[in-house]
Design a protein around this motif. Structure first.
Motif, PDB file in Angstrom:
ATOM      1  N   THR A  96      47.695  14.840  69.560  1.00 36.71           N
ATOM      2  CA  THR A  96      47.921  16.257  69.821  1.00 36.71           C
ATOM      3  C   THR A  96      46.632  17.048  69.637  1.00 36.71           C
ATOM      4  O   THR A  96      46.351  17.987  70.393  1.00 36.71           O
ATOM      5  N   MET A  97      45.816  16.674  68.644  1.00 35.59           N
ATOM      6  CA  MET A  97      44.548  17.365  68.421  1.00 35.59           C
ATOM      7  C   MET A  97      43.641  17.211  69.627  1.00 35.59           C
ATOM      8  O   MET A  97      42.934  18.159  70.008  1.00 35.59           O
ATOM      9  N   ASP A  98      43.652  16.041  70.254  1.00 32.47           N
ATOM     10  CA  ASP A  98      42.858  15.852  71.469  1.00 32.47           C
ATOM     11  C   ASP A  98      43.296  16.824  72.559  1.00 32.47           C
ATOM     12  O   ASP A  98      42.464  17.405  73.267  1.00 32.47           O
ATOM     13  N   VAL A  99      44.622  17.000  72.691  1.00 34.08           N
ATOM     14  CA  VAL A  99      45.152  17.926  73.693  1.00 34.08           C
ATOM     15  C   VAL A  99      44.782  19.366  73.322  1.00 34.08           C
ATOM     16  O   VAL A  99      44.368  20.152  74.181  1.00 34.08           O
ATOM     17  N   VAL A 100      44.933  19.733  72.039  1.00 37.94           N
ATOM     18  CA  VAL A 100      44.593  21.078  71.577  1.00 37.94           C
ATOM     19  C   VAL A 100      43.131  21.392  71.892  1.00 37.94           C
ATOM     20  O   VAL A 100      42.804  22.462  72.425  1.00 37.94           O
ATOM     21  N   GLU A 101      42.267  20.451  71.591  1.00 40.41           N
ATOM     22  CA  GLU A 101      40.836  20.687  71.822  1.00 40.41           C
ATOM     23  C   GLU A 101      40.532  20.782  73.317  1.00 40.41           C
ATOM     24  O   GLU A 101      39.712  21.605  73.743  1.00 40.41           O
ATOM     25  N   MET A 102      41.204  19.960  74.112  1.00 33.35           N
ATOM     26  CA  MET A 102      41.003  19.989  75.560  1.00 33.35           C
ATOM     27  C   MET A 102      41.458  21.327  76.149  1.00 33.35           C
ATOM     28  O   MET A 102      40.767  21.934  76.976  1.00 33.35           O
ATOM     29  N   VAL A 103      42.614  21.804  75.694  1.00 31.95           N
ATOM     30  CA  VAL A 103      43.165  23.036  76.248  1.00 31.95           C
ATOM     31  C   VAL A 103      42.415  24.264  75.734  1.00 31.95           C
ATOM     32  O   VAL A 103      41.973  25.111  76.518  1.00 31.95           O
ATOM     33  N   LEU A 104      42.262  24.374  74.400  1.00 33.79           N
ATOM     34  CA  LEU A 104      41.618  25.562  73.833  1.00 33.79           C
ATOM     35  C   LEU A 104      40.136  25.614  74.168  1.00 33.79           C
ATOM     36  O   LEU A 104      39.622  26.631  74.648  1.00 33.79           O
ATOM     37  N   GLY A 105      39.421  24.516  73.882  1.00 37.61           N
ATOM     38  CA  GLY A 105      37.981  24.505  74.084  1.00 37.61           C
ATOM     39  C   GLY A 105      37.569  24.333  75.527  1.00 37.61           C
ATOM     40  O   GLY A 105      36.423  24.635  75.893  1.00 37.61           O
ATOM     41  N   GLY A 106      38.503  23.859  76.364  1.00 38.66           N
ATOM     42  CA  GLY A 106      38.183  23.607  77.757  1.00 38.66           C
ATOM     43  C   GLY A 106      38.893  24.548  78.701  1.00 38.66           C
ATOM     44  O   GLY A 106      38.367  25.592  79.091  1.00 38.66           O
ATOM     45  N   LEU A 107      40.131  24.223  79.053  1.00 39.88           N
ATOM     46  CA  LEU A 107      40.846  24.943  80.104  1.00 39.88           C
ATOM     47  C   LEU A 107      40.956  26.442  79.840  1.00 39.88           C
ATOM     48  O   LEU A 107      40.560  27.263  80.668  1.00 39.88           O
ATOM     49  N   VAL A 108      41.517  26.819  78.691  1.00 35.72           N
ATOM     50  CA  VAL A 108      41.766  28.236  78.419  1.00 35.72           C
ATOM     51  C   VAL A 108      40.458  28.986  78.222  1.00 35.72           C
ATOM     52  O   VAL A 108      40.237  30.065  78.794  1.00 35.72           O
ATOM     53  N   ASN A 109      39.575  28.434  77.410  1.00 35.76           N
ATOM     54  CA  ASN A 109      38.315  29.103  77.108  1.00 35.76           C
ATOM     55  C   ASN A 109      37.523  29.369  78.382  1.00 35.76           C
ATOM     56  O   ASN A 109      37.025  30.493  78.593  1.00 35.76           O
ATOM     57  N   LYS A 110      37.420  28.380  79.229  1.00 37.87           N
ATOM     58  CA  LYS A 110      36.604  28.540  80.436  1.00 37.87           C
ATOM     59  C   LYS A 110      37.270  29.459  81.454  1.00 37.87           C
ATOM     60  O   LYS A 110      36.575  30.134  82.237  1.00 37.87           O
ATOM     61  N   GLU A 111      38.602  29.519  81.456  1.00 40.18           N
ATOM     62  CA  GLU A 111      39.266  30.464  82.348  1.00 40.18           C
ATOM     63  C   GLU A 111      38.961  31.900  81.941  1.00 40.18           C
ATOM     64  O   GLU A 111      38.690  32.766  82.799  1.00 40.18           O
ATOM     65  N   ILE A 112      38.993  32.182  80.637  1.00 37.21           N
ATOM     66  CA  ILE A 112      38.686  33.534  80.151  1.00 37.21           C
ATOM     67  C   ILE A 112      37.242  33.896  80.479  1.00 37.21           C
ATOM     68  O   ILE A 112      36.948  34.996  80.958  1.00 37.21           O
ATOM     69  N   VAL A 113      36.339  32.969  80.219  1.00 38.89           N
ATOM     70  CA  VAL A 113      34.918  33.195  80.526  1.00 38.89           C
ATOM     71  C   VAL A 113      34.740  33.487  82.012  1.00 38.89           C
ATOM     72  O   VAL A 113      34.034  34.428  82.410  1.00 38.89           O
ATOM     73  N   SER A 114      35.393  32.696  82.856  1.00 39.98           N
ATOM     74  CA  SER A 114      35.260  32.868  84.305  1.00 39.98           C
ATOM     75  C   SER A 114      35.776  34.226  84.751  1.00 39.98           C
ATOM     76  O   SER A 114      35.147  34.906  85.575  1.00 39.98           O
TER      77      SER A 114
END
Length: 297
Positions: A96-114
């Motif tokens: 689950t931590m792998d998924v959390v890090e992928m979503v928070l640090g990757g998908l969601v974070n980069k969408e907000i930045v974009s």
């Protein structure tokens, strides 16, 4: 197409009302915890990004800390993994931590930045692991019940609490006229990643930065009293009274506690506002009435 006289006068009134607030907050840092409906509704997402860019353009330094619970749940479901919670805390095993890090640090974070960049801002995404910003340790969670001789210690996995915070990376970005967008992931002494509550990270970071304001976006109008009326202004004594009366409970209780901790840490004021309202952040900081609850010293 020209504006009607009434529409033009309304715009002029709004700008005139905003001017003293723009002057007051120019050069100041505001930490915004971004979450709830504002993160999943396309119209609200675009509006939030534009609001953050406008704040930066008028001389304010916004710092965004975001959550991502619904997005984590969606990916876990697609992977066939059940989401489990203990008293509102996500049980976070290694997978689950792998998924959390992928979503928070990757998908969601980069969408907000974009989104911020698309609306004319300059944003950079990072997590608490970058530059050792958030040093964390495993959260030891205990739950007591009248029938127990001793509190029960519950292992909720890679859920962390903040040990220390280094603001250096955020300072560099602010000085460079960049909007930091931060995922609430910390790192332990052994290099292990920890999932940390975004409200907690935002409150601690606001105190570390000496922010003028902490703004927490929620899916409620703000803090409500026993009659479910919005309370627009509170101090610590008011908060304790409402807790004792049972008016502040459930998910609102930790948010209010985070707001009080930020105030006690030197933040000028904290605001719990309705993220379902379009342009809620601008309405709260640039108008006389706002759209939520102000918590002050």
């Amino acid at each position: 197409m020209s504006l009607s006289r009434s529409a033009a006068m309304n715009i002029a009134r709004v700008l005139t009302e905003a001017l003293p607030y723009i002057r007051r907050f120019a050069g100041k840092t505001l930490v915004i915890k971004y979450g709830g409906n504002a993160m999943v509704d396309e119209r609200l997402k675009s509006g939030f990004a534009r609001d953050v860019v406008l704040m930066k353009l008028v001389g304010i330094n916004p710092v965004v800390v975001h959550g991502g619970g619904p997005q984590i749940n969606q990916l876990l479901t697609r992977l066939g993994k059940e989401s489990r919670f203990v008293d509102g805390l996500r049980v976070t095993d290694r997978e689950t931590m792998d998924v959390v890090e992928m979503v928070l640090g990757g998908l969601v974070n980069k969408e907000i930045v974009s989104l911020i960049n698309q609306h004319g801002g300059t944003a950079v995404g990072l997590s608490g692991k970058d530059g050792g910003m958030i040093r964390a340790r495993k959260l030891v969670y205990t739950r007591a019940a009248p029938e127990m001789n001793a509190p029960e210690i519950i292992d909720i996995g890679h859920v962390g609490e903040i040990v220390a915070m280094d603001r250096a990376v955020v300072d560099v970005l602010i000085r460079g006229e960049v909007i930091p967008v931060i995922a609430p992931i910390g790192v332990g002494e052994d290099g292990q990643s920890y999932n940390i509550n975004a409200d907690t990270v935002a409150a601690r970071l606001a105190a570390e930065l000496g922010a003028e304001k902490l703004i927490l976006l929620t899916n409620t109008p703000g803090v409500l009293d026993k009659a479910e009326n919005l309370v627009t202004g509170l101090d610590a004594a008011d908060v304790e009274r409402l807790i004792a009366e049972g008016a502040i409970y459930g998910g609102m209780l930790p948010k209010v506690r985070c707001a009080l901790e930020a105030i006690e840490g030197g933040v000028g004021s904290a605001h719990i506002i309705d993220g379902r309202v379009e342009h809620a952040v601008l309405l709260e900081i640039f108008t006389d009435q706002g759209v939520g609850t102000l918590i002050r010293r």
